[in-house]
Design a protein around this motif. Structure first.
Motif, PDB file in Angstrom:
ATOM      1  N   ILE A 193       0.834  -1.200   0.000  1.00 15.75           N
ATOM      2  CA  ILE A 193       0.000   0.000   0.000  1.00 15.75           C
ATOM      3  C   ILE A 193       0.869   1.249   0.000  1.00 15.75           C
ATOM      4  O   ILE A 193       0.587   2.221  -0.701  1.00 15.75           O
ATOM      5  CB  ILE A 193      -0.945  -0.013   1.219  1.00 15.75           C
ATOM      6  N   CYS A 194       1.959   1.228   0.777  1.00 12.98           N
ATOM      7  CA  CYS A 194       2.842   2.409   0.863  1.00 12.98           C
ATOM      8  C   CYS A 194       3.464   2.728  -0.495  1.00 12.98           C
ATOM      9  O   CYS A 194       3.562   3.899  -0.874  1.00 12.98           O
ATOM     10  CB  CYS A 194       3.948   2.172   1.896  1.00 12.98           C
ATOM     11  N   VAL A 195       3.902   1.693  -1.215  1.00 11.30           N
ATOM     12  CA  VAL A 195       4.502   1.930  -2.535  1.00 11.30           C
ATOM     13  C   VAL A 195       3.489   2.580  -3.461  1.00 11.30           C
ATOM     14  O   VAL A 195       3.797   3.506  -4.208  1.00 11.30           O
ATOM     15  CB  VAL A 195       5.020   0.600  -3.125  1.00 11.30           C
ATOM     16  N   SER A 196       2.246   2.110  -3.386  1.00  5.76           N
ATOM     17  CA  SER A 196       1.192   2.700  -4.205  1.00  5.76           C
ATOM     18  C   SER A 196       0.860   4.112  -3.723  1.00  5.76           C
ATOM     19  O   SER A 196       0.583   5.003  -4.516  1.00  5.76           O
ATOM     20  CB  SER A 196      -0.051   1.826  -4.161  1.00  5.76           C
ATOM     21  N   TRP A 197       0.903   4.323  -2.432  1.00  2.99           N
ATOM     22  CA  TRP A 197       0.574   5.626  -1.840  1.00  2.99           C
ATOM     23  C   TRP A 197       1.506   6.706  -2.370  1.00  2.99           C
ATOM     24  O   TRP A 197       1.100   7.834  -2.632  1.00  2.99           O
ATOM     25  CB  TRP A 197       0.683   5.526  -0.323  1.00  2.99           C
ATOM     26  N   VAL A 198       2.767   6.364  -2.539  1.00  3.57           N
ATOM     27  CA  VAL A 198       3.741   7.315  -3.069  1.00  3.57           C
ATOM     28  C   VAL A 198       3.305   7.778  -4.452  1.00  3.57           C
ATOM     29  O   VAL A 198       3.377   8.958  -4.785  1.00  3.57           O
ATOM     30  CB  VAL A 198       5.134   6.653  -3.125  1.00  3.57           C
ATOM     31  N   GLY A 199       2.827   6.839  -5.265  1.00  6.82           N
ATOM     32  CA  GLY A 199       2.343   7.199  -6.590  1.00  6.82           C
ATOM     33  C   GLY A 199       1.094   8.040  -6.525  1.00  6.82           C
ATOM     34  O   GLY A 199       0.901   8.952  -7.307  1.00  6.82           O
ATOM     35  N   LEU A 200       0.231   7.735  -5.550  1.00  2.33           N
ATOM     36  CA  LEU A 200      -1.019   8.485  -5.434  1.00  2.33           C
ATOM     37  C   LEU A 200      -0.760   9.948  -5.117  1.00  2.33           C
ATOM     38  O   LEU A 200      -1.554  10.810  -5.446  1.00  2.33           O
ATOM     39  CB  LEU A 200      -1.897   7.876  -4.342  1.00  2.33           C
ATOM     40  N   GLY A 201       0.359  10.235  -4.478  1.00  4.27           N
ATOM     41  CA  GLY A 201       0.681  11.618  -4.175  1.00  4.27           C
ATOM     42  C   GLY A 201       0.877  12.457  -5.419  1.00  4.27           C
ATOM     43  O   GLY A 201       0.667  13.658  -5.411  1.00  4.27           O
ATOM     44  N   PHE A 202       1.282  11.824  -6.480  1.00  2.00           N
ATOM     45  CA  PHE A 202       1.545  12.553  -7.706  1.00  2.00           C
ATOM     46  C   PHE A 202       0.376  12.481  -8.681  1.00  2.00           C
ATOM     47  O   PHE A 202      -0.072  13.482  -9.191  1.00  2.00           O
ATOM     48  CB  PHE A 202       2.783  11.966  -8.392  1.00  2.00           C
ATOM     49  N   PHE A 243      -4.818   9.129 -10.088  1.00  3.22           N
ATOM     50  CA  PHE A 243      -5.129   7.700 -10.007  1.00  3.22           C
ATOM     51  C   PHE A 243      -3.863   6.944 -10.371  1.00  3.22           C
ATOM     52  O   PHE A 243      -2.971   7.495 -11.014  1.00  3.22           O
ATOM     53  CB  PHE A 243      -6.253   7.328 -10.977  1.00  3.22           C
ATOM     54  N   THR A 244      -3.784   5.716  -9.970  1.00  2.00           N
ATOM     55  CA  THR A 244      -2.587   4.942 -10.299  1.00  2.00           C
ATOM     56  C   THR A 244      -2.935   3.685 -11.082  1.00  2.00           C
ATOM     57  O   THR A 244      -2.162   2.757 -11.120  1.00  2.00           O
ATOM     58  CB  THR A 244      -1.806   4.563  -9.036  1.00  2.00           C
ATOM     59  N   GLY A 245      -4.091   3.678 -11.692  1.00  2.00           N
ATOM     60  CA  GLY A 245      -4.418   2.606 -12.620  1.00  2.00           C
ATOM     61  C   GLY A 245      -4.480   1.240 -11.968  1.00  2.00           C
ATOM     62  O   GLY A 245      -4.769   1.102 -10.773  1.00  2.00           O
ATOM     63  N   THR A 246      -4.175   0.256 -12.779  1.00  2.14           N
ATOM     64  CA  THR A 246      -4.294  -1.132 -12.327  1.00  2.14           C
ATOM     65  C   THR A 246      -3.394  -1.415 -11.132  1.00  2.14           C
ATOM     66  O   THR A 246      -3.807  -2.066 -10.169  1.00  2.14           O
ATOM     67  CB  THR A 246      -3.909  -2.078 -13.485  1.00  2.14           C
ATOM     68  N   ALA A 247      -2.161  -0.936 -11.217  1.00  2.50           N
ATOM     69  CA  ALA A 247      -1.211  -1.220 -10.148  1.00  2.50           C
ATOM     70  C   ALA A 247      -1.665  -0.635  -8.816  1.00  2.50           C
ATOM     71  O   ALA A 247      -1.522  -1.255  -7.763  1.00  2.50           O
ATOM     72  CB  ALA A 247       0.167  -0.686 -10.522  1.00  2.50           C
TER      73      ALA A 247
END
Lengths: 200, 126
Positions: free
Chosen positions: B33-42, B45-49
């Motif tokens: 979740i944390c790895v995805s959260w980093v992407g969500l900051g930018f 949406f972060t798509g499928t991943a």
């Protein structure tokens, strides 16, 4: 309610090393197969990242492209071009990323890719340059809240885009699937990486 | 809600269940979740991943808590976590940049390898 359940009090447990090895082995085997398939381009992986990278590519093609200016970063502080590509393919790409580690200092990861394709790609870029760009089915639109109050934003789109000698610095990206072939990863001490136009 | 107080306290509670397995499964899920959260900051949406990271991460946390709360279900949660750890490799940022995969793979193996033992006093009653 507080309950004192005596028979449960004495229960303990231990970890069997043999069972641990037997349970872990098939998982690691499966992971090795998946990673080998990914490196060979047989298995697609979904990815979303925020790693500061620089990408040089000899040739880039994309379909279903739309791009509009926006802001990225925490709090929306940095201007960026948000680009959505339905399907993209890069040839002879070189990706570099430099991380400044506490003890080791600057370490640069260089990833060379013969061919990579992605679907459902969304990229926020701060800078993009290209030697030549070819568009087909291009469109330009300015969304408006009402006829007399334009928002000021615009969207540039194209059915197909191809570019050569492309250099871009994506700030963040996400892709539904990524398939790559001919991947070579190299770690170097210090900064630097691929020179523009010298992907391989 | 019933709370069982054990005279042995924390060590007895920890030894009475596959503690390390549950801990690693929960940590692996949170890492995804944390790895995805980093992407969500930018990105908005972060798509499928992004969706897969949140879903798989939540399932790993549930599997970890299940392993702690109900050790009898350790085979179910262990096998589920083992399969999901492989799914995370292709669906969730390469298994949370491999770290999440390693945590959950080892956690699932520890859950499957845990063998409960009962002290003589408990055996007499059985």
């Amino acid at each position: 309610m507080i309950k004192n359940n005596d028979p449960v009090l004495t229960r303990t447990g231990r970890t069997s090393r043999l069972r641990f090895a037997l349970a872990l082995a098939p998982v690691l085997l499966g992971a090795s197969a998946l990673l080998a398939g990914t490196a060979a381009g047989a298995v697609s992986v979904a990815f979303a990242g925020e790693v500061p990278v620089t990408v040089h590519a000899a040739r880039v093609t994309g379909s279903g492209v739309s791009a509009s200016p926006g802001a990225s970063g925490r709090g929306g502080l940095l201007p960026a071009l948000a680009t959505r590509v339905e399907r993209a393919t890069v040839h002879d790409a070189c990706v570099t990323s430099t991380a400044h580690l506490p003890v080791v200092g600057a370490v640069t990861a260089v990833v060379r890719i013969e061919r990579a394709s992605a679907t459902g790609l969304a990229v926020e870029t701060g800078k993009t340059t290209a030697g030549s760009v070819k568009l087909s089915g291009a469109r330009f639109s300015t969304p408006q809240r009402s006829l007399d109050r334009p928002t000021g934003l615009f969207t540039v789109g194209a059915q197909k885009v191809s570019g050569s000698r492309v250099t871009t610095q994506p700030r963040a990206f996400t892709a539904g699937t990524i398939t790559s072939e001919g991947v070579a990863i190299e770690l170097r001490q210090g900064e630097g990486g691929c020179a523009p136009g010298v992907a391989r | 809600m019933t709370i069982a107080i054990r005279p042995g306290g924390w060590p007895a509670w920890r030894q009475g269940r596959p503690f390390a397995a549950g801990l690693l499964l929960a940590l692996g899920g949170l890492e995804l979740i944390c790895v995805s959260w980093v992407g969500l900051g930018f990105l908005r949406f972060t798509g499928t991943a992004g969706a897969a990271s949140w879903t798989l991460g939540a399932l790993f946390v549930v599997a970890g808590v299940t392993t702690w709360r109900t050790p009898a279900l350790r085979y179910f949660s262990g096998v589920l976590a083992a399969v999901l750890s492989l799914v995370s490799l292709v669906a969730a940022n390469l298994g949370g940049l491999l770290l999440g995969f390693l945590l959950t793979a080892v956690g699932s193996a520890l859950a499957l390898a845990w063998i409960p033992q009962q002290a003589p006093a408990a055996r007499k009653e059985a």
